[in-house]
Scaffold this motif. Structure first.
Motif, mmCIF file in Angstrom:
data_model
loop_
_atom_site.group_PDB
_atom_site.id
_atom_site.type_symbol
_atom_site.label_atom_id
_atom_site.label_comp_id
_atom_site.label_asym_id
_atom_site.label_seq_id
_atom_site.Cartn_x
_atom_site.Cartn_y
_atom_site.Cartn_z
ATOM 1 N N PHE A 37 30.347 49.322 53.082
ATOM 2 C CA PHE A 37 31.103 50.166 52.032
ATOM 3 C C PHE A 37 31.711 50.156 51.339
ATOM 4 O O PHE A 37 31.617 49.775 49.715
ATOM 5 N N CYS A 38 32.752 50.294 51.766
ATOM 6 C CA CYS A 38 34.144 50.411 50.767
ATOM 7 C C CYS A 38 34.588 49.016 50.242
ATOM 8 O O CYS A 38 34.791 49.047 49.282
ATOM 9 N N PHE A 39 34.408 47.674 51.068
ATOM 10 C CA PHE A 39 34.387 46.849 50.946
ATOM 11 C C PHE A 39 33.974 46.025 49.564
ATOM 12 O O PHE A 39 34.212 45.975 48.098
ATOM 13 N N LEU A 40 32.000 46.527 49.603
ATOM 14 C CA LEU A 40 31.433 46.595 48.686
ATOM 15 C C LEU A 40 31.249 47.649 47.439
ATOM 16 O O LEU A 40 32.010 46.337 45.643
ATOM 17 N N TYR A 41 32.498 48.444 46.700
ATOM 18 C CA TYR A 41 32.954 49.709 46.044
ATOM 19 C C TYR A 41 33.571 48.339 45.904
ATOM 20 O O TYR A 41 34.320 48.862 44.376
ATOM 21 N N LEU A 42 34.882 47.834 46.377
ATOM 22 C CA LEU A 42 35.618 47.662 45.558
ATOM 23 C C LEU A 42 35.085 46.062 44.391
ATOM 24 O O LEU A 42 35.845 45.420 43.383
ATOM 25 N N GLY A 43 33.737 46.006 44.295
ATOM 26 C CA GLY A 43 33.589 44.157 43.960
ATOM 27 C C GLY A 43 32.865 44.917 42.099
ATOM 28 O O GLY A 43 33.208 44.318 41.404
ATOM 29 N N LEU A 44 33.135 46.397 42.172
ATOM 30 C CA LEU A 44 33.161 46.907 40.714
ATOM 31 C C LEU A 44 34.072 46.893 40.272
ATOM 32 O O LEU A 44 33.811 46.907 38.718
ATOM 33 N N PHE A 45 34.996 46.563 40.625
ATOM 34 C CA PHE A 45 36.093 46.547 39.606
ATOM 35 C C PHE A 45 36.672 44.815 39.155
ATOM 36 O O PHE A 45 35.830 44.308 39.662
ATOM 37 N N PRO A 46 37.133 45.107 37.909
ATOM 38 C CA PRO A 46 37.591 43.564 37.448
ATOM 39 C C PRO A 46 37.876 42.665 37.909
ATOM 40 O O PRO A 46 38.287 43.238 38.919
ATOM 41 N N GLU A 47 37.945 41.795 37.578
ATOM 42 C CA GLU A 47 38.712 40.274 38.465
ATOM 43 C C GLU A 47 40.072 40.743 37.779
ATOM 44 O O GLU A 47 40.466 40.869 37.243
ATOM 45 N N ASP A 48 40.596 40.245 39.075
ATOM 46 C CA ASP A 48 41.948 40.811 39.196
ATOM 47 C C ASP A 48 42.843 41.815 38.830
ATOM 48 O O ASP A 48 44.052 41.602 38.507
ATOM 49 N N TYR A 49 41.779 42.990 38.553
ATOM 50 C CA TYR A 49 42.831 44.421 38.835
ATOM 51 C C TYR A 49 44.010 45.260 39.842
ATOM 52 O O TYR A 49 43.282 44.778 41.145
#
Length: 912
Positions: A419-431
């Protein structure tokens, strides 16, 4: 993800049902059946985790279960919040008045739970229709086998680079060629091949630093913002000031291009354009880079060979091949076993280990990730064979070896880490992601399971470390004590998170103007704003998280309809331009995280007092934020961040037992509250002035046993404030003093280990007094002292491990006596422009591991003593301002040999 996310949701629902059993006793039968149905569903989901990748029907069935589970959680939480509102802190007459409303809501929730039960029955009956009637019967899944207890690994700099030595020399030589024209040197290769790592190595090379007196690094990426890329380069070439930032923010593309062109036109510059995806991106940027016979260079990395050829037809791009067999094996050993150079592999593991390394196809990213996975396993042949067999299974489903490895590493994550890893996908590329902010969001999502005596934030921080140790995230910035302060996600891993999440409608990213907001979205990240005022159109998605990124350039105030957000848990509006919050914000009763940093909001509405579930409130704005007397009602509040809170009457905060962080409070507000009732308070920031009675304040705080960090902000210039009474604060281990003091306090907390002095403008050398603080291990001074000399005695600082001297503009000499600083590990000196040389005694401090010199004069750098340089394992030199680099070529060339031998150079600005 089926078992991971939905199991977490179902677990939360069961806890909610137990917690609210008193409120729900009149619908007890429906509640009991709902809990049983959801637990029964969870049994079948354990196998669906593996099988849904093989069968779209299973994915559809899992999606139905997930939607029902989320709806169940929403129904129960909304009901509980309403009942609490009707009954909590109300008198008998008020409770009787609200009693009919309570009955109505009980009837409604009974109907809704009954409807959910029927829906779950239909989902269960449809298993046979979807061809999954035997799901979960007697099967032990690979996911269960892999989810073992993890062990952490220590943080350290990633020095496990192999196979790049010859390539680095070649590329450096290309940059150094005698050619007055602007040239483009390029690195091309597939994702995960190590293009960025190689570019950093070249960028940091001593010869490169000596050759170019003007340098910058920018990551372009697939979805780049042209104006932001230009701004980023300009900021690296100029002294950062509020005026510059305001001017850049208002500039249009053509103005930014012209400004960058002017900054570079008379310079011998090197600019790295990392991860350029297409020719159009190059064409947009090329106009801003002058070609005026200054031997300037552009270093470009791309996955597309056509881009560098388009950029410079005369320059042949270097194609980064995959690692050879032996280099792959060496990198694998370092990552999988934590070995250094020339370390072998246990004989019983070598055969299977070499086969795993071979399957990585020579891709550094693949080797790094699979190595991080194996590092969490027991060093048994059977364990490694299971990973290899699972790898083979994933390889048959994926288009490439690297995809298979990333899939396997994801599958190996425990449920909460998925769940934590998937949540990181919400942030923009290279953010660059703030870990503190990320932790607060994860806690607000209810992901963390409390273990032993740890608090939720500590558990979340541990999970960040686990993702890092598995190489699923990269550290962007570390703290002095080697904790991750900010992080990034490699674009291939981000693509994996997005693919996994979108397959199951977990979240949606709005990053083009044509995107439509899905009516099913639970998690939404907005990377671009419509000009349309009606942002969500006719869609009213059941959002739980709404996050805005990179939208600060939007010219108009945005407005959001609160009616659309009844189920929202997280709302992050950082940098979004908006006038004020809607008055109805209190109706979003499930809200747990609200980010209003840099939004220009100056007042919080009265309805805020209804947000009884709110855990984190961030109102750090330039202007004071006016807050009415409702904070005491926010009983779940854990963190309140503010620069300055204003109110018409003393703010009541006592009784907030969950509050851990509180900043921006005035002295008078603190004194009007019984601080002992804040039983969890760990960090406190107070605004003080010449009327503040510090001795009374310290006595007032002395019984707050949980308080560890105290930050005192002096709010008026030329205020010589007396800070007597600090010795009463026996529990405080970290003290920060900001503002003009002119003299040190007469006493300090007796157990102080960390001290920060900022803008204190001390008149006398503080070292004789500070040296007597027996437990002090961390000392940071910024614009803290106006004298010319610091004397560090051999009788003091016996425990000091980190010392930073920042912007001590008149300091010209540091005198360190023989035998002083016996425990010092890191010395950082930044922008001390008058300092002539380093103290000779440094070469005799055997514990010194790192010496960091930031924005120091180039004649200071060129005068470094060779013996001292060779004695420090890590000497890092960085320049972040144009004025510090202009004459670098002339003054540092003569000493390049010394510095090359012993200095680990860092880039002027980390890739962003």
């Amino acid at each position: 993800m089926a078992d991971s996310v939905i199991s977490l949701v179902i677990g939360r629902i069961v806890d909610l049902l137990k917690k609210n059993s008193v409120f729900l006793k009149d619908v007890e039968r429906q509640v009991e059946r709902l809990g049983n149905d959801l637990e029964w569903m969870r049994c079948f989901l354990k196998d669906a985790e593996q099988r849904q990748d093989e069968d779209a029907r299973i994915r559809n069935w899992v999606s139905l279960v997930r939607a029902a589970a989320y709806d169940a959680e929403d129904v129960i939480e909304i009901f509980a919040s309403k009942v609490e509102f009707f009954t909590k802190d109300k008198g008998l007459i008020t409770k009787l008045t609200y009693y009919p409303l309570k009955i109505v809501n009980l009837y409604k929730i009974g109907k809704e739970i009954e409807s959910l039960g029927m829906r779950l029955k239909e989902i269960a009956d449809s298993r046979e229709e979807y061809g999954i009637n035997n799901l979960g019967e007697g099967i032990t899944t690979h996911g269960e086998e892999l989810q073992r207890i993890r062990r952490s690994s220590p943080f350290s700099e990633d020095k496990d680079i192999v196979g790049f030595e010859k390539i680095t020399k070649f590329l450096v030589a290309e940059l150094m060629k005698e050619d007055r024209n602007r040239r483009v040197v390029s690195i091309v290769g597939m994702g995960g091949a190590g293009k960025t790592t190689l570019a950093k190595k070249v960028y940091n090379h001593a010869d490169v630093r000596a050759r170019f007196n003007c340098r910058a690094w920018v990551c372009v990426s697939s979805s780049y913002d042209h104006k932001e890329v230009l701004r980023s380069i300009i900021k690296q070439l100029n002294t950062i000031s509020k005026e510059l930032l305001e001017v850049l923010e208002k500039m249009e593309e053509q103005d930014l291009e012209q400004r960058l062109y002017q900054d570079l036109q008379d310079k011998c510059y090197l600019v790295v354009l990392d991860d350029v995806w297409n020719e159009e991106a190059w064409d947009c940027l090329a106009r801003a880079f002058p070609d005026v016979n200054t031997s300037s260079r552009l270093l470009l990395t791309s996955r597309n060979r056509g881009v560098p050829l388009h950029a410079d037809a005369l320059s042949i791009p270097y194609e980064l091949k995959t690692l050879g067999q032996e280099d792959s094996w060496q990198l694998f050993l370092r990552k999988a076993l934590g070995h250094g150079d020339n370390s072998g592999c246990p004989l019983d593991l070598e055969e299977v280990g070499r086969e795993i390394a071979r399957r990585c196809g020579g891709l550094p990213l693949a080797i790094t990730v699979i190595g991080g996975l194996l590092l969490t396993k027991k060093r048994l042949k059977s364990e490694w064979e299971k990973v290899l067999n699972s790898f083979n299974t994933n390889l048959s489903r994926s288009q490439s070896g690297v995809s298979a490895i990333l899939e396997l590493s994801y599958a190996d994550l425990p449920a909460n880490l998925k769940f934590c890893f998937l949540y990181l996908g919400l942030f923009p590329e290279d953010y660059v992601i703030s870990v503190c902010k990320l932790i607060h969001m994860w806690v607000a999502e209810g992901i963390m399971q409390k273990r032993d005596a740890e608090n939720l934030e500590e558990i979340a921080a541990y999970d960040v470390e686990q993702l890092f140790s598995r190489n699923m995230i990269q550290a962007a910035e570390m703290t002095v004590d080697e904790r991750i302060k900010s992080c990034r996600v490699h674009d291939l891993l981000r693509e994996l998170a997005i693919r996994k999440a979108e397959d199951e409608n977990f979240f949606q990213i709005h990053d083009t103007r044509d995107d439509e907001i899905s009516a099913k979205s639970r998690y939404l990240a907005v990377h671009i704003l419509h000009r349309d005022k009606n942002y969500f159109g006719t869609s009213t998605p059941p959002l739980r998280s709404l996050l805005f990124f990179n939208v600060h350039g939007y010219g108009e105030n945005i407005s959001l309809s609160i009616k659309s957000f009844g189920k929202l848990r997280i709302l992050d509006l950082e940098n979004v331009k908006m006038g004020n919050l809607p008055k109805e914000i209190g109706e979003v009763r499930l809200l747990r995280y609200l980010g209003l940093r840099d939004t220009s909001i100056t007042r919080l509405p009265h309805s805020f007092g209804c947000l009884r579930y709110l855990q984190t409130l961030d109102i750090r704005n330039i202007k004071q934020v006016i807050v009415s007397n409702f904070i005491w009602k926010l009983e779940s509040l854990r963190h309140l961040y503010a620069n300055r809170i204003g109110s018409n009457a003393p703010l009541k905060i006592e009784g907030l037992r969950n509050l851990q962080t509180l900043s921006g409070m005035h002295f008078d507000d603190i004194m009007h509250n019984n601080m002992i009732t804040l039983t969890s308070l760990q960090k406190l920031g107070i605004l003080v002035d010449d009327r503040s009675e510090m001795d009374k304040l310290c006595m007032h705080l002395s019984e707050v046993g949980s308080l560890k960090t105290l930050h005192l902000y002096c709010t008026e210039r030329r205020l010589w404030l007396s800070l007597a009474g600090l010795s009463k604060l026996r529990h405080v281990t970290e003290l920060k003093l900001s503002g003009e003091l002119r003299m040190l306090p007469p006493d300090f907390p007796p157990n102080l280990s960390r001290l920060s002095l900022k803008h204190t403008l001390l008149k006398d050398d503080p070292m004789p007094i500070l040296g007597k603080l027996g437990q002090l291990s961390f000392l940071k001074m910024k614009v803290a002292y106006g004298g010319s000399q610091l004397v560090i005695s051999r009788h003091g600082f016996h425990q000091l491990k980190f010392l930073e001297l920042n912007s001590l503009y008149d300091l010209d000499e540091i005198n360190v006596e023989k035998g002083a600083l016996p425990q010092l590990r890191c010395l950082r000196i930044r922008e001390c422009n008058s300092l002539k040389k380093l103290p000779e005694e440094l070469k005799h401090i055997s514990s010194l591991d790192a010496l960091e010199l930031v924005d120091m004069r180039v004649d200071f750098i060129s005068g470094l003593d060779a013996d001292m340089v060779s004695g420090v394992p890590n000497l890092r030199i960085s320049f972040t301002e144009r004025s510090r680099r202009l004459s670098l070529l002339e003054q540092i060339t003569a000493h390049a040999r010394v510095i090359r031998a012993a200095v680990l150079f860092q880039p002027a600005a980390q890739p962003s």
